[in-house]
Design an enzyme around this catalytic site. Structure first.
Site, PDB file in Angstrom:
ATOM      1  N   SER A  62       0.821  -1.219   0.000  1.00 29.48           N
ATOM      2  CA  SER A  62       0.000   0.000   0.000  1.00 29.48           C
ATOM      3  C   SER A  62       0.851   1.264   0.000  1.00 29.48           C
ATOM      4  O   SER A  62       2.008   1.267   0.444  1.00 29.48           O
ATOM      5  CB  SER A  62      -0.913   0.010   1.229  1.00 29.48           C
TER       6      SER A  62
HETATM    7  N1  SAM Z   1      -0.234  -4.876   4.244  1.00 27.31           N
HETATM    8  C1  SAM Z   1       0.327  -5.214   2.964  1.00 27.31           C
HETATM    9  C2  SAM Z   1       1.734  -4.697   2.790  1.00 27.31           C
HETATM   10  O1  SAM Z   1       2.197  -3.936   3.627  1.00 27.31           O
HETATM   11  O2  SAM Z   1       2.387  -5.102   1.795  1.00 27.31           O
HETATM   12  C3  SAM Z   1      -0.564  -4.786   1.835  1.00 27.31           C
HETATM   13  C4  SAM Z   1      -1.229  -5.952   1.254  1.00 27.31           C
HETATM   14  S1  SAM Z   1      -2.256  -5.854  -0.154  1.00 27.31           S
HETATM   15  C5  SAM Z   1      -2.872  -4.234  -0.263  1.00 27.31           C
HETATM   16  C6  SAM Z   1      -3.645  -6.816   0.448  1.00 27.31           C
HETATM   17  C7  SAM Z   1      -3.339  -8.271   0.724  1.00 27.31           C
HETATM   18  O3  SAM Z   1      -4.524  -8.881   1.246  1.00 27.31           O
HETATM   19  C8  SAM Z   1      -2.952  -9.095  -0.498  1.00 27.31           C
HETATM   20  O4  SAM Z   1      -1.687  -9.636  -0.303  1.00 27.31           O
HETATM   21  C9  SAM Z   1      -4.042 -10.174  -0.578  1.00 27.31           C
HETATM   22  O5  SAM Z   1      -3.557 -11.414  -1.039  1.00 27.31           O
HETATM   23  C10 SAM Z   1      -4.500 -10.234   0.861  1.00 27.31           C
HETATM   24  N2  SAM Z   1      -5.840 -10.800   1.083  1.00 27.31           N
HETATM   25  C11 SAM Z   1      -6.981 -10.624   0.378  1.00 27.31           C
HETATM   26  N3  SAM Z   1      -7.992 -11.321   0.939  1.00 27.31           N
HETATM   27  C12 SAM Z   1      -7.475 -11.935   2.050  1.00 27.31           C
HETATM   28  C13 SAM Z   1      -8.019 -12.778   3.068  1.00 27.31           C
HETATM   29  N4  SAM Z   1      -9.295 -13.156   3.098  1.00 27.31           N
HETATM   30  N5  SAM Z   1      -7.183 -13.204   4.049  1.00 27.31           N
HETATM   31  C14 SAM Z   1      -5.877 -12.851   4.060  1.00 27.31           C
HETATM   32  N6  SAM Z   1      -5.306 -12.062   3.130  1.00 27.31           N
HETATM   33  C15 SAM Z   1      -6.104 -11.604   2.136  1.00 27.31           C
END
Ligand code: SAM
Length: 215
Positions: A62
């Site tokens: 993000s």
């Molecule tokens: N916090 C992260 C970083 O600092 O890099 C940003 C991650 S990205 C915006 C959102 C993440 O949420 C993705 O890696 C995606 O695979 C994960 N995601 C989506 N649905 C999910 C779920 N139900 N449980 C766990 N992770 C999930």
């Protein structure tokens, strides 16, 4: 001072503090975590830029400002136990680890969870798990704060139920005609919650039992 350190100082001053993030602990955490260690070598020169970057599995790390706003909105105290849904690169978990006592983070892609676990090896207060984060982490509840970094159609009920009384859940929710909005849910009593809409955002989809179906 090294170039990365200088770039990080500038990121905090120009992208985050200047845009209104006031929490000194959040600003200090953002100054400490080496964001360039959470992106690929090819992207290191963009690690402190004012936008999200692509990571593996078609996901993103993000925008730094949004990470800071979410941490501030979650009102994290130093003794808190925090749950993050969407580990991605692990960067957000590292920032949370600077703010809280313990961080539990869940990622649905095994490959991202494994890579993040490796990057977070110097953060002994972080535990990474792969799975569906919309179900929370029942064995570790309750949490003082929960931060969700992907947008779903509604607030997942298991997450609100895993908050302490006084606990805060910060999550992007897709509100159809209003687009995605960042929401803060605060548990005020056993069966009572307040909900505030904070700001418009753009996140990758939250996929899982209480999120969107997998395509
Ligand atoms: N916090 C992260 C970083 O600092 O890099 C940003 C991650 S990205 C915006 C959102 C993440 O949420 C993705 O890696 C995606 O695979 C994960 N995601 C989506 N649905 C999910 C779920 N139900 N449980 C766990 N992770 C999930």
């Amino acid at each position: 001072m090294r170039d990365f350190d200088r770039a990080r100082e500038r990121m905090v001053d120009e992208q985050i503090a200047r845009r209104g993030v006031r929490d000194d602990r959040v600003l200090a955490a953002m100054r400490r975590v080496p964001r360039h260690e959470f992106v690929s070598v090819a992207q290191e020169d963009q690690a402190y830029a004012d936008y999200p970057l692509h990571i593996a599995e078609k996901q993103t790390i993000s925008q730094p400002y949004i990470v800071a706003r979410m941490c501030e909105a979650a009102r994290i105290q130093s003794g808190d136990r925090v749950l993050e849904i969407g580990t991605g690169s692990g960067y957000g978990a590292a920032v949370l680890a600077e703010l809280a006592a313990e961080v539990f983070t869940i990622e649905r892609h095994d490959s991202l969870a494994d890579a993040a676990r490796l990057r977070l090896r110097n953060y002994p207060n972080v535990r990474v798990r792969s799975g569906d984060g919309t179900l929370g982490w029942p064995e570790q509840q309750p949490f003082d704060a929960i931060v969700v970094t992907a947008a779903g159609p509604a607030v997942p009920q298991p997450l609100t139920e895993q908050l302490t009384i006084g606990g805060r859940l910060v999550i992007p929710v897709d509100m159809r005609n209003r687009g995605q909005q960042l929401i803060r849910v605060t548990r005020t009593a056993d069966d009572e919650y307040t909900e505030e809409t904070l700001l418009p955002v753009v996140f990758v989809p939250l996929i899982g039992e209480w999120g969107r179906p997998e395509r």
